[in-house]
Design a protein around this motif. Structure first.
Motif, PDB file in Angstrom:
ATOM      1  N   UNK A 112       5.027  11.602   7.542  1.00 25.55           N
ATOM      2  CA  UNK A 112       3.885  12.145   6.806  1.00 25.55           C
ATOM      3  C   UNK A 112       4.071  11.999   5.303  1.00 25.55           C
ATOM      4  N   UNK A 113       5.267  12.303   4.799  1.00 20.76           N
ATOM      5  CA  UNK A 113       5.529  12.171   3.366  1.00 20.76           C
ATOM      6  C   UNK A 113       5.417  10.709   2.940  1.00 20.76           C
ATOM      7  N   UNK A 114       5.886   9.791   3.781  1.00 25.07           N
ATOM      8  CA  UNK A 114       5.745   8.374   3.476  1.00 25.07           C
ATOM      9  C   UNK A 114       4.290   7.943   3.421  1.00 25.07           C
ATOM     10  N   UNK A 115       3.451   8.484   4.314  1.00 25.55           N
ATOM     11  CA  UNK A 115       2.022   8.173   4.283  1.00 25.55           C
ATOM     12  C   UNK A 115       1.390   8.595   2.960  1.00 25.55           C
ATOM     13  N   UNK A 116       1.841   9.732   2.427  1.00 27.80           N
ATOM     14  CA  UNK A 116       1.219  10.296   1.226  1.00 27.80           C
ATOM     15  C   UNK A 116       1.825   9.730  -0.055  1.00 27.80           C
ATOM     16  N   UNK A 117       3.150   9.695  -0.145  1.00 25.09           N
ATOM     17  CA  UNK A 117       3.819   9.323  -1.397  1.00 25.09           C
ATOM     18  C   UNK A 117       4.204   7.855  -1.473  1.00 25.09           C
ATOM     19  N   UNK A 118       4.135   7.137  -0.361  1.00 22.68           N
ATOM     20  CA  UNK A 118       4.492   5.729  -0.393  1.00 22.68           C
ATOM     21  C   UNK A 118       5.668   5.427   0.510  1.00 22.68           C
ATOM     22  N   UNK A 119       5.491   4.460   1.382  1.00 21.04           N
ATOM     23  CA  UNK A 119       6.510   4.182   2.390  1.00 21.04           C
ATOM     24  C   UNK A 119       7.718   3.473   1.797  1.00 21.04           C
ATOM     25  N   UNK A 120       7.517   2.649   0.778  1.00 20.50           N
ATOM     26  CA  UNK A 120       8.667   1.955   0.200  1.00 20.50           C
ATOM     27  C   UNK A 120       9.637   2.948  -0.431  1.00 20.50           C
ATOM     28  N   UNK A 121       9.118   3.966  -1.097  1.00 24.71           N
ATOM     29  CA  UNK A 121       9.981   4.978  -1.711  1.00 24.71           C
ATOM     30  C   UNK A 121      10.875   5.638  -0.661  1.00 24.71           C
ATOM     31  N   UNK A 122      10.238   6.069   0.437  1.00 23.14           N
ATOM     32  CA  UNK A 122      10.998   6.750   1.497  1.00 23.14           C
ATOM     33  C   UNK A 122      11.962   5.790   2.181  1.00 23.14           C
TER      34      UNK A 122
END
Length: 482
Positions: A76-86
């Motif tokens: 969920x956090x990757x969907x919101x903040x960006x998957x590359x970051x996670x």
């Protein structure tokens, strides 16, 4: 003759997609390999660090629990903040904690580092599924999930082989450290490739980031409380805290209530009602849960039977299991075309073939005992692997087909969490049946009869998956008669 500018640009974009996908597969393989590779190193860890049964239990269970805990929140956090970051953050953390595991001075430190390593892997893995959703569509997505399914099968089945090779190369005293340290050079290679090739469109959302923290905490608590006693029971024959299952179910009920309340108030829940009510997603999660409950225990049973019963070395046992991995990878690589043509019937057929292979292993364990037994077991596992390759990836493709791309990470996290819960429950039940049927006499020192009894539980669980997949296939045929 040069290509037109549009064709050249499209070709570059396609190559970039597959480069990014290759990075995802490498990271996914590494994270999933650590679920099974450590098992063959446990005797070495016990001797080197003077580890007790409780220490060994948490060295294995801590990784699985932390992995399952992080899948949905990280998705969920990757969907919101960006998957590359996670993805990159999870990969860096995984490398650091893998190195810490390999240099651990005591069993307690190793158990703690395994927990942190599991959190890192759980952060990384749902980004792989979300990125596949983001990078591909249509038949290309089915093909990509086919390769991902091959990676899942290879990582699960080759863990014992890779662990056996490392222990044979570095010796009993230091081989277990190599099992963890092997992740470091691989991860250091993948980090710059991820920064170069993964989509760089991650922009921090303006204003307030709408993440359902309460829902994520409740869901995480439910997953850990339900998984905990099953993981503990599967790794040791002691008492498990079964009361936490009731706590987990209560947390699950609170989670459902909170999600409905939040959605009615106009918030952004972890699991929107529309997603839960999507038949393809609901059936896919059910099939995945039942299937992983049925097939994951095969590796625990096989390792015990081959090493303790037939007295094979870890390397020999790993080689016997390799037929499953290789045949599974071959069929998974072609499963994208199969699912495009046959839909859910691909999963039904694959699970049925998997059952046929496991029935063969059951018959061999119950009737054979001798030097040829591992070869016959390997042949039956090859059949099972062919079936497995047509289940995992096609089910992932069908489950996420109707999920919006912006929900790909969290939806993929839910599916993988359900699979992890199913695997934990299945392994615990199969282990209990195996040890309750283990006697001192009989084929392979009593391990043949115990192996057969455990496999019949696996087969029953796989039959549940076949029924669920068959119901969904019939539903799809009535809906789309053409």
């Amino acid at each position: 003759m040069s290509l037109p500018p549009d064709s050249e640009t499209a070709g570059q974009a396609d190559r970039a997609r597959w480069h990014a996908f290759a990075v995802c597969l490498g990271a996914g393989f590494m994270a999933l390999l650590d679920v099974s590779i450590v098992n063959v190193a446990l005797p070495s860890i016990e001797d080197a660090l003077d580890a007790g049964p409780s220490d060994l239990q948490w060295i294995v269970a801590g990784y699985s629990l932390a992995f399952g805990l992080m899948l949905v929140p990280a998705g969920r956090v990757g969907d919101v903040l960006g998957r590359r970051r996670l993805f990159v953050g999870g990969l860096i953390a995984f490398v650091i904690f893998s190195a810490a595991c390999g240099m651990a001075p005591s069993a307690g430190v190793l158990a703690l580092c395994r927990l942190l390593q599991g959190l890192s892997a759980g952060t990384l893995n749902p980004q792989v599924v979300g990125l596949i959703q983001q990078l591909f569509s249509g038949s290309a997505r089915a093909r990509a999930f086919g390769y991902f399914g091959a990676t899942v099968g290879l990582s699960t089945a080759t863990g014992p082989l890779v662990g056996g090779l490392l222990i044979a190369a570095f010796g009993q005293e230091h081989g277990w450290r190599a099992v963890f340290l092997v992740n470091v050079p691989i991860g250091l290679l993948l980090i710059p490739l991820a920064l170069r090739y993964l989509p760089g469109h991650d922009r921090r959302p303006a204003g307030r980031v709408d993440i359902d923290v309460v829902g994520l905490v409740l869901l995480g608590a439910a997953v850990v409380c339900v998984m905990l006693p099953f993981v503990v029971a599967s790794e040791a024959q002691g008492d498990a805290p079964w009361w936490t299952v009731a706590v987990g179910l209560a947390c699950g009920g609170l989670f459902a209530w909170w999600e409905r309340r939040l959605e009615r108030a106009g918030g952004s829940p972890v699991l929107p009602a529309a997603l839960v009510r999507t038949p393809s997603f609901a059936f896919g999660v059910a099939v995945g849960t039942a299937y992983f409950a049925g097939f994951t225990g095969l590796f625990l049973l096989s390792t015990l039977y081959l090493q303790q019963g037939l007295q094979l070395t870890p390397l020999q046992a790993g080689l016997t299991l390799t037929s499953f991995a290789l045949c599974g990878a071959l069929s998974a690589a072609r499963s994208g075309r199969m699912v495009q043509r046959f839909g859910r019937w691909t999963v039904v057929g694959g699970a049925t073939v998997m059952i046929v292979g496991m029935v063969g292993v059951d018959l061999v364990a119950a009737s054979m005992d001798g030097p040829r037994t591992p070869l016959v077991i390997a042949a039956c596992l090859a059949v099972a692997g062919l079936g497995n390759g047509n289940v995992v990836a096609p089910n992932q493709t069908l489950t996420l087909a109707d999920v919006p791309v912006e929900r790909g990470g969290s939806a993929g996290g839910v599916l993988q969490t359900a699979q992890r819960v199913g695997a934990s429950v299945g392994i615990a039940v199969v282990a209990a049946v195996f040890f309750s049927n283990l006697g001192s006499g009989g084929l392979a020192g009593g391990y043949g009869e115990a192996m057969s009894a455990g496999l019949r539980v696996n087969i029953a669980l796989l039959c549940v998956a076949v029924v669920a997949a068959g119901v969904d296939a019939l539903r799809r045929r009535r809906r789309e008669p053409g």
